[in-house]
Design a protein around this motif. Structure first.
Motif, PDB file in Angstrom:
ATOM      1  N   ARG A   4     -37.175   2.239   9.030  1.00  0.00           N
ATOM      2  CA  ARG A   4     -38.295   3.096   8.652  1.00  0.00           C
ATOM      3  C   ARG A   4     -38.963   2.569   7.392  1.00  0.00           C
ATOM      4  O   ARG A   4     -38.324   2.507   6.334  1.00  0.00           O
ATOM      5  CB  ARG A   4     -37.810   4.527   8.404  1.00  0.00           C
ATOM      6  N   PRO A   5     -40.230   2.183   7.453  1.00  0.00           N
ATOM      7  CA  PRO A   5     -40.957   1.838   6.223  1.00  0.00           C
ATOM      8  C   PRO A   5     -41.017   3.041   5.291  1.00  0.00           C
ATOM      9  O   PRO A   5     -41.172   4.184   5.743  1.00  0.00           O
ATOM     10  CB  PRO A   5     -42.355   1.456   6.741  1.00  0.00           C
ATOM     11  N   LEU A   6     -40.890   2.805   3.997  1.00  0.00           N
ATOM     12  CA  LEU A   6     -40.835   3.926   3.056  1.00  0.00           C
ATOM     13  C   LEU A   6     -42.135   4.701   2.965  1.00  0.00           C
ATOM     14  O   LEU A   6     -42.145   5.840   2.512  1.00  0.00           O
ATOM     15  CB  LEU A   6     -40.432   3.410   1.666  1.00  0.00           C
ATOM     16  N   ILE A  14     -34.448  -0.663  16.026  1.00  0.00           N
ATOM     17  CA  ILE A  14     -34.542  -2.113  15.848  1.00  0.00           C
ATOM     18  C   ILE A  14     -34.296  -2.766  17.201  1.00  0.00           C
ATOM     19  O   ILE A  14     -33.248  -2.546  17.815  1.00  0.00           O
ATOM     20  CB  ILE A  14     -33.525  -2.606  14.813  1.00  0.00           C
ATOM     21  N   PRO A  15     -35.254  -3.560  17.714  1.00  0.00           N
ATOM     22  CA  PRO A  15     -35.137  -4.108  19.072  1.00  0.00           C
ATOM     23  C   PRO A  15     -33.893  -4.967  19.270  1.00  0.00           C
ATOM     24  O   PRO A  15     -33.486  -5.723  18.389  1.00  0.00           O
ATOM     25  CB  PRO A  15     -36.413  -4.960  19.227  1.00  0.00           C
ATOM     26  N   SER A  16     -33.293  -4.810  20.433  1.00  0.00           N
ATOM     27  CA  SER A  16     -32.197  -5.666  20.924  1.00  0.00           C
ATOM     28  C   SER A  16     -30.901  -5.522  20.140  1.00  0.00           C
ATOM     29  O   SER A  16     -29.989  -6.345  20.299  1.00  0.00           O
ATOM     30  CB  SER A  16     -32.622  -7.145  20.950  1.00  0.00           C
ATOM     31  N   VAL A  17     -30.798  -4.499  19.284  1.00  0.00           N
ATOM     32  CA  VAL A  17     -29.540  -4.240  18.591  1.00  0.00           C
ATOM     33  C   VAL A  17     -28.787  -3.168  19.368  1.00  0.00           C
ATOM     34  O   VAL A  17     -29.307  -2.062  19.545  1.00  0.00           O
ATOM     35  CB  VAL A  17     -29.766  -3.777  17.137  1.00  0.00           C
ATOM     36  N   PRO A  18     -27.609  -3.461  19.888  1.00  0.00           N
ATOM     37  CA  PRO A  18     -26.873  -2.474  20.688  1.00  0.00           C
ATOM     38  C   PRO A  18     -26.545  -1.217  19.877  1.00  0.00           C
ATOM     39  O   PRO A  18     -26.573  -1.215  18.649  1.00  0.00           O
ATOM     40  CB  PRO A  18     -25.591  -3.226  21.076  1.00  0.00           C
ATOM     41  N   GLY A  19     -26.234  -0.162  20.599  1.00  0.00           N
ATOM     42  CA  GLY A  19     -25.838   1.066  19.927  1.00  0.00           C
ATOM     43  C   GLY A  19     -24.457   0.957  19.323  1.00  0.00           C
ATOM     44  O   GLY A  19     -23.742  -0.051  19.476  1.00  0.00           O
ATOM     45  N   LEU A  20     -24.060   1.994  18.601  1.00  0.00           N
ATOM     46  CA  LEU A  20     -22.730   2.093  18.010  1.00  0.00           C
ATOM     47  C   LEU A  20     -22.451   1.008  16.975  1.00  0.00           C
ATOM     48  O   LEU A  20     -21.374   0.418  16.919  1.00  0.00           O
ATOM     49  CB  LEU A  20     -21.645   2.077  19.097  1.00  0.00           C
ATOM     50  N   PHE A  21     -23.467   0.726  16.151  1.00  0.00           N
ATOM     51  CA  PHE A  21     -23.269  -0.110  14.975  1.00  0.00           C
ATOM     52  C   PHE A  21     -23.436   0.760  13.736  1.00  0.00           C
ATOM     53  O   PHE A  21     -24.217   1.718  13.745  1.00  0.00           O
ATOM     54  CB  PHE A  21     -24.265  -1.273  14.928  1.00  0.00           C
ATOM     55  N   ALA A  22     -22.708   0.442  12.679  1.00  0.00           N
ATOM     56  CA  ALA A  22     -22.725   1.279  11.480  1.00  0.00           C
ATOM     57  C   ALA A  22     -22.747   0.415  10.226  1.00  0.00           C
ATOM     58  O   ALA A  22     -22.493  -0.790  10.272  1.00  0.00           O
ATOM     59  CB  ALA A  22     -21.504   2.194  11.453  1.00  0.00           C
ATOM     60  N   ARG A 218     -29.898  17.003   7.041  1.00  0.00           N
ATOM     61  CA  ARG A 218     -29.601  15.574   7.105  1.00  0.00           C
ATOM     62  C   ARG A 218     -30.880  14.779   7.357  1.00  0.00           C
ATOM     63  O   ARG A 218     -31.179  14.394   8.484  1.00  0.00           O
ATOM     64  CB  ARG A 218     -28.578  15.293   8.182  1.00  0.00           C
ATOM     65  N   SER A 219     -31.663  14.551   6.309  1.00  0.00           N
ATOM     66  CA  SER A 219     -32.892  13.786   6.406  1.00  0.00           C
ATOM     67  C   SER A 219     -32.994  12.870   5.193  1.00  0.00           C
ATOM     68  O   SER A 219     -32.423  13.152   4.129  1.00  0.00           O
ATOM     69  CB  SER A 219     -34.109  14.713   6.474  1.00  0.00           C
ATOM     70  N   LEU A 220     -33.734  11.771   5.351  1.00  0.00           N
ATOM     71  CA  LEU A 220     -33.846  10.793   4.281  1.00  0.00           C
ATOM     72  C   LEU A 220     -34.660  11.348   3.128  1.00  0.00           C
ATOM     73  O   LEU A 220     -35.735  11.913   3.311  1.00  0.00           O
ATOM     74  CB  LEU A 220     -34.495   9.517   4.820  1.00  0.00           C
ATOM     75  N   VAL A 221     -34.140  11.190   1.906  1.00  0.00           N
ATOM     76  CA  VAL A 221     -34.822  11.642   0.688  1.00  0.00           C
ATOM     77  C   VAL A 221     -35.033  10.435  -0.212  1.00  0.00           C
ATOM     78  O   VAL A 221     -34.117   9.628  -0.419  1.00  0.00           O
ATOM     79  CB  VAL A 221     -34.002  12.717  -0.060  1.00  0.00           C
ATOM     80  N   LEU A 222     -36.222  10.291  -0.749  1.00  0.00           N
ATOM     81  CA  LEU A 222     -36.538   9.205  -1.681  1.00  0.00           C
ATOM     82  C   LEU A 222     -36.681   9.747  -3.078  1.00  0.00           C
ATOM     83  O   LEU A 222     -37.226  10.834  -3.285  1.00  0.00           O
ATOM     84  CB  LEU A 222     -37.830   8.501  -1.255  1.00  0.00           C
TER      85      LEU A 222
END
Length: 222
Positions: A4-6, A14-22, A218-222
């Motif tokens: 997400r751009p700020l 993100i294209p072609s990145v499989p799920g379940l990565f952390a 649970r949301s991004l805060v800047l």
């Protein structure tokens, strides 16, 4: 994983990145990131724009605690097989364990500018927080940063920014040359979310921008 751009409100996958990565960790040049597969615990490097990932060497112990050096090296604090200690993956792909088991109780959080020192937390296996130290990467000398325990700690723009075990995030002035704090800490937030493993959901950009996820909502805060 999403990006997400700020200056935008929406995130995109993100294209072609499989799920379940952390635990993605973006490189200093912003061109790639490292993430850990939740299933199988294999770690991969991905282009920031997406695409096929390249696995890190299998000899590395599984880790979700990583830090990039300014020279492109990747440092990892093992969360299994701690006998070899903190690992360093050189830009060439070579893996070293420069400290051995002597520093097994320390978790490396950030390589400081100049690549000579690092911010670490003494958190033995089974714990997720402890007192912060500055580690000399050449001599292995340790110097206490300040009293009290922290979960996460970062340096940016002349400040130490850290999260306490109760979810409070504070900032205090830090002299990078002498590696000393000064002044009185200031509270930035009081509700930083902590994962079940004790990781604080916060990241700090080199310019001092802080992004975090609160307990609720649970949301991004800047």
């Amino acid at each position: 994983l999403v990006r997400r751009p700020l200056d935008q409100a929406e995130a995109t996958a993100i294209p072609s990145v499989p799920g379940l990565f952390a635990s993605p960790m973006v490189s200093p040049d912003g061109r790639e990131f490292v993430a850990t597969a939740v299933q199988g615990t294999q770690m991969f490097r991905f282009p920031i724009e997406g695409g096929a990932g390249k696995p890190l060497p299998r000899e590395l112990a599984w880790s979700m605690a990583m830090a990039w050096g300014g020279d492109g090296s990747l440092w990892l604090t093992p969360q299994s097989d701690i006998s070899r200690g903190i690992a360093r993956v050189l830009p060439t792909g070579e893996v070293t364990h420069p400290f051995g088991p002597e520093l097994a109780a320390f978790s490396l959080h950030q390589i400081l500018p100049g690549d000579r020192h690092a911010l670490t937390v003494r958190a033995p296996v089974g714990t997720s927080f402890g007192p912060p130290f500055v580690l000399d990467l050449e001599t292995q000398a340790l110097a206490s940063v300040m009293p009290g325990d922290v979960v996460e700690i970062r340096y940016a723009a002349g400040l130490l920014i850290y999260v306490l075990p109760n979810g409070t995030m504070e900032a205090v002035r830090f002299d990078l040359r002498n590696r000393r704090v000064s002044g009185t800490p200031v509270v930035i937030a009081t509700d930083v979310a902590l994962t079940g493993g004790g990781t604080a959901q916060v990241t700090v950009a080199p310019n001092g921008t802080v992004a975090y996820v609160p307990d609720a909502p649970r949301s991004l805060v800047l």
